[in-house]
Design a protein around this motif. Structure first.
Motif, mmCIF file in Angstrom:
data_model
loop_
_atom_site.group_PDB
_atom_site.id
_atom_site.type_symbol
_atom_site.label_atom_id
_atom_site.label_comp_id
_atom_site.label_asym_id
_atom_site.label_seq_id
_atom_site.Cartn_x
_atom_site.Cartn_y
_atom_site.Cartn_z
ATOM 1 N N GLN A 45 -2.541 -8.864 1.588
ATOM 2 C CA GLN A 45 -2.837 -9.056 0.030
ATOM 3 C C GLN A 45 -1.799 -8.392 -0.725
ATOM 4 O O GLN A 45 -1.883 -7.771 -1.563
ATOM 5 C CB GLN A 45 -4.210 -8.348 -0.382
ATOM 6 N N ARG A 46 -0.664 -9.343 -0.499
ATOM 7 C CA ARG A 46 0.638 -9.093 -1.300
ATOM 8 C C ARG A 46 0.509 -8.794 -2.865
ATOM 9 O O ARG A 46 1.048 -8.006 -3.458
ATOM 10 C CB ARG A 46 1.694 -9.848 -0.896
ATOM 11 N N ASP A 47 -0.355 -9.949 -3.533
ATOM 12 C CA ASP A 47 -0.415 -9.826 -4.839
ATOM 13 C C ASP A 47 -0.849 -8.710 -5.495
ATOM 14 O O ASP A 47 -0.912 -8.290 -6.616
ATOM 15 C CB ASP A 47 -1.252 -10.955 -5.360
ATOM 16 N N ASP A 48 -1.810 -7.703 -4.529
ATOM 17 C CA ASP A 48 -2.252 -6.677 -4.971
ATOM 18 C C ASP A 48 -1.441 -5.194 -4.805
ATOM 19 O O ASP A 48 -1.843 -4.014 -5.081
ATOM 20 C CB ASP A 48 -3.703 -6.229 -4.421
ATOM 21 N N PHE A 49 -0.433 -5.477 -4.239
ATOM 22 C CA PHE A 49 0.588 -4.196 -3.801
ATOM 23 C C PHE A 49 0.640 -3.240 -5.091
ATOM 24 O O PHE A 49 0.911 -2.061 -4.650
ATOM 25 C CB PHE A 49 1.598 -4.646 -3.066
ATOM 26 N N ILE A 101 -10.797 5.277 3.141
ATOM 27 C CA ILE A 101 -9.630 4.298 2.656
ATOM 28 C C ILE A 101 -9.161 3.281 3.459
ATOM 29 O O ILE A 101 -9.013 3.392 4.555
ATOM 30 C CB ILE A 101 -8.228 5.311 2.376
ATOM 31 N N GLY A 102 -9.378 1.952 3.016
ATOM 32 C CA GLY A 102 -9.063 0.838 3.774
ATOM 33 C C GLY A 102 -9.747 -0.509 3.550
ATOM 34 O O GLY A 102 -10.759 -0.280 2.420
ATOM 35 N N GLU A 103 -9.575 -1.534 4.052
ATOM 36 C CA GLU A 103 -8.713 -1.613 5.247
ATOM 37 C C GLU A 103 -7.223 -1.694 4.534
ATOM 38 O O GLU A 103 -7.100 -2.477 3.717
ATOM 39 C CB GLU A 103 -8.982 -2.986 5.548
ATOM 40 N N THR A 104 -6.449 -0.892 5.153
ATOM 41 C CA THR A 104 -4.837 -0.837 5.089
ATOM 42 C C THR A 104 -4.379 -0.913 6.311
ATOM 43 O O THR A 104 -4.812 -1.200 7.234
ATOM 44 C CB THR A 104 -4.675 0.469 4.183
ATOM 45 N N GLY A 105 -2.945 -1.017 6.271
ATOM 46 C CA GLY A 105 -2.074 -1.017 7.531
ATOM 47 C C GLY A 105 -1.114 -1.803 7.180
ATOM 48 O O GLY A 105 -0.166 -2.019 6.183
ATOM 49 N N LEU A 106 -0.634 -2.413 8.646
ATOM 50 C CA LEU A 106 0.648 -3.014 8.710
ATOM 51 C C LEU A 106 0.451 -4.321 9.380
ATOM 52 O O LEU A 106 -0.098 -4.469 10.576
ATOM 53 C CB LEU A 106 1.772 -2.256 9.367
ATOM 54 N N ASP A 107 0.788 -5.560 8.788
ATOM 55 C CA ASP A 107 0.570 -6.784 9.559
ATOM 56 C C ASP A 107 2.150 -7.365 9.603
ATOM 57 O O ASP A 107 2.618 -8.437 8.851
ATOM 58 C CB ASP A 107 -0.350 -7.546 8.781
ATOM 59 N N PHE A 108 2.781 -7.223 10.706
ATOM 60 C CA PHE A 108 4.009 -7.773 10.624
ATOM 61 C C PHE A 108 4.110 -9.073 11.623
ATOM 62 O O PHE A 108 4.958 -9.769 11.814
ATOM 63 C CB PHE A 108 4.936 -6.935 11.671
ATOM 64 N N GLY A 143 2.759 -11.149 7.902
ATOM 65 C CA GLY A 143 3.439 -10.742 6.666
ATOM 66 C C GLY A 143 5.096 -10.821 7.057
ATOM 67 O O GLY A 143 5.471 -10.332 8.133
ATOM 68 N N ASP A 144 5.791 -11.079 5.851
ATOM 69 C CA ASP A 144 7.021 -11.164 6.034
ATOM 70 C C ASP A 144 8.000 -10.207 4.998
ATOM 71 O O ASP A 144 9.040 -10.194 4.759
ATOM 72 C CB ASP A 144 7.745 -12.767 5.661
ATOM 73 N N ASN A 145 6.978 -8.991 4.647
ATOM 74 C CA ASN A 145 7.508 -8.269 3.480
ATOM 75 C C ASN A 145 7.171 -6.572 4.148
ATOM 76 O O ASN A 145 6.448 -5.848 3.551
ATOM 77 C CB ASN A 145 6.616 -8.214 2.363
ATOM 78 N N GLN A 146 7.818 -6.544 5.255
ATOM 79 C CA GLN A 146 7.672 -5.331 6.213
ATOM 80 C C GLN A 146 7.779 -4.107 5.620
ATOM 81 O O GLN A 146 6.945 -3.049 5.458
ATOM 82 C CB GLN A 146 8.262 -5.645 7.526
ATOM 83 N N ASP A 147 9.176 -3.931 4.756
ATOM 84 C CA ASP A 147 9.270 -2.878 4.167
ATOM 85 C C ASP A 147 8.333 -2.519 3.021
ATOM 86 O O ASP A 147 7.912 -1.222 2.801
ATOM 87 C CB ASP A 147 11.128 -2.876 3.813
ATOM 88 N N LEU A 148 7.959 -3.393 2.316
ATOM 89 C CA LEU A 148 6.997 -3.111 1.234
ATOM 90 C C LEU A 148 5.608 -2.723 1.842
ATOM 91 O O LEU A 148 5.142 -1.920 1.284
ATOM 92 C CB LEU A 148 6.856 -4.597 0.286
ATOM 93 N N ILE A 156 5.182 -1.227 4.513
ATOM 94 C CA ILE A 156 5.207 0.326 4.869
ATOM 95 C C ILE A 156 5.143 1.003 3.721
ATOM 96 O O ILE A 156 4.351 2.234 3.852
ATOM 97 C CB ILE A 156 6.562 0.561 5.486
ATOM 98 N N LYS A 157 5.579 0.914 2.622
ATOM 99 C CA LYS A 157 5.526 1.855 1.328
ATOM 100 C C LYS A 157 4.146 1.582 0.766
ATOM 101 O O LYS A 157 3.689 2.821 0.582
ATOM 102 C CB LYS A 157 6.413 1.229 0.303
ATOM 103 N N VAL A 158 3.334 0.671 0.935
ATOM 104 C CA VAL A 158 2.027 0.716 0.435
ATOM 105 C C VAL A 158 0.980 1.400 1.329
ATOM 106 O O VAL A 158 0.120 2.161 0.964
ATOM 107 C CB VAL A 158 1.384 -0.878 0.169
ATOM 108 N N PHE A 159 1.428 1.079 2.563
ATOM 109 C CA PHE A 159 0.446 1.824 3.639
ATOM 110 C C PHE A 159 1.054 3.360 3.283
ATOM 111 O O PHE A 159 -0.275 4.144 3.446
ATOM 112 C CB PHE A 159 0.962 1.444 5.033
ATOM 113 N N GLU A 160 2.030 3.906 3.213
ATOM 114 C CA GLU A 160 2.238 5.254 2.958
ATOM 115 C C GLU A 160 1.553 5.643 1.804
ATOM 116 O O GLU A 160 1.115 6.931 1.571
ATOM 117 C CB GLU A 160 3.822 5.560 2.810
ATOM 118 N N LYS A 161 1.402 4.970 0.750
ATOM 119 C CA LYS A 161 0.842 5.328 -0.347
ATOM 120 C C LYS A 161 -0.676 5.456 0.012
ATOM 121 O O LYS A 161 -1.600 6.334 -0.725
ATOM 122 C CB LYS A 161 0.803 4.221 -1.500
#
Length: 254
Positions: A62-66, A88-95, A98-103, A105-110
């Motif tokens: 859900q990139r538009d909500d990052f 908290i969720g659903e959150t995580g990493l979908d590589f 998704g083609d915005n991996q570094d972003l 990671i930052k959003v998941f860390e948040k």
């Protein structure tokens, strides 16, 4: 029984029908997960159902909500009196998609920071790889640097990943995929019962015998429980009781 991950808001049946069907099958706890800010607001209505609990977060696709991740914290704070938002969720990493991996990671860390601040567990989505490392390994590393509890939702990784997670006290949730994946059944066989949760991810991932025939719903989690009992050669009731205890330990004990 427990459905530790469902999206009631995405099921075509009415919420009342979904909940009644689940109750009729003996599903005592359902965790309904949001996938965006607006979605997390929408599911607040389900707190009216006694056996439904909520998780608020932004899905990694859900990139538009990052840039709205701070709003997740506000939603939880404003609705804390209901005592129904338990994760908290659903959150995580979908590589994988998704083609915005570094972003991501930052959003998941948040999300993990918010979870640590609010003392809530995290519902974690992991899929695909990046720079030669799996989304699971990235997520596990981030979680391990925090003090949060977590569950790896819709687990599809191997035995090594399962062991890495459970050794750190994180939970493994099996979906309907377990009913038709021999590789995943091998993983489940060795997963300690005290770290197992069951889920549907409804309306997705319908288990056998309804795979490809019906929309998934929380009532169908019984087929996941049955498969775990079969794999481990133990009674259905033993699996069901253990998973309920695990759910309470992760989400309801603060």
């Amino acid at each position: 029984m427990v459905d530790s991950h469902a999206h009631i808001q995405l099921i075509s049946k009415t919420p009342e029908e979904v909940i009644n069907n689940a109750k009729a099958e003996g599903v005592n706890f359902i965790l309904c997960c949001g996938i965006s800010v607006d979605d997390s607001l929408k599911i607040l209505d389900f707190s009216r159902f006694e056996n439904v609990f909520l998780a608020c977060g932004i899905h990694p696709l859900q990139r538009d909500d990052f840039d709205r991740v701070e709003e997740i914290e506000e939603i939880i704070k404003k609705n804390q009196d209901t005592k129904k938002i338990v994760a908290i969720g659903e959150t995580g990493l979908d590589f994988f998609k998704g083609d915005n991996q570094d972003l991501q990671i930052k959003v998941f860390e948040k999300h993990v920071e918010i979870a640590e601040k609010l003392k809530k567990p995290v519902v974690v989505h992991t899929r695909g790889s990046y720079k030669g490392n799996s989304a699971f390994s990235f997520a596990l590393d981030i979680l391990s640097q925090s003090k949060v509890k977590a569950v790896f939702h819709c687990f599809t990784w191997k035995k090594d990943e399962m062991r890495s997670a459970t050794e750190k006290g994180f939970f493994i949730s099996f979906s309907g995929i377990l009913t038709f994946s021999n590789d995943l059944q091998d993983v489940a066989k060795e997963t300690p019962l005290e770290y197992i949760l069951t889920e549907t991810d409804a309306p997705f991932l319908t288990p056998k015998p309804f795979r490809g025939k019906k929309e998934n719903e929380p009532a169908f989690v019984k087929y996941v429980v049955e498969k775990i009992a079969q794999i481990k050669n133990i009674d259905f009731s033993e699996v069901s009781k253990a998973v309920e205890n695990n759910f309470k330990k992760l989400f309801l004990e603060t």
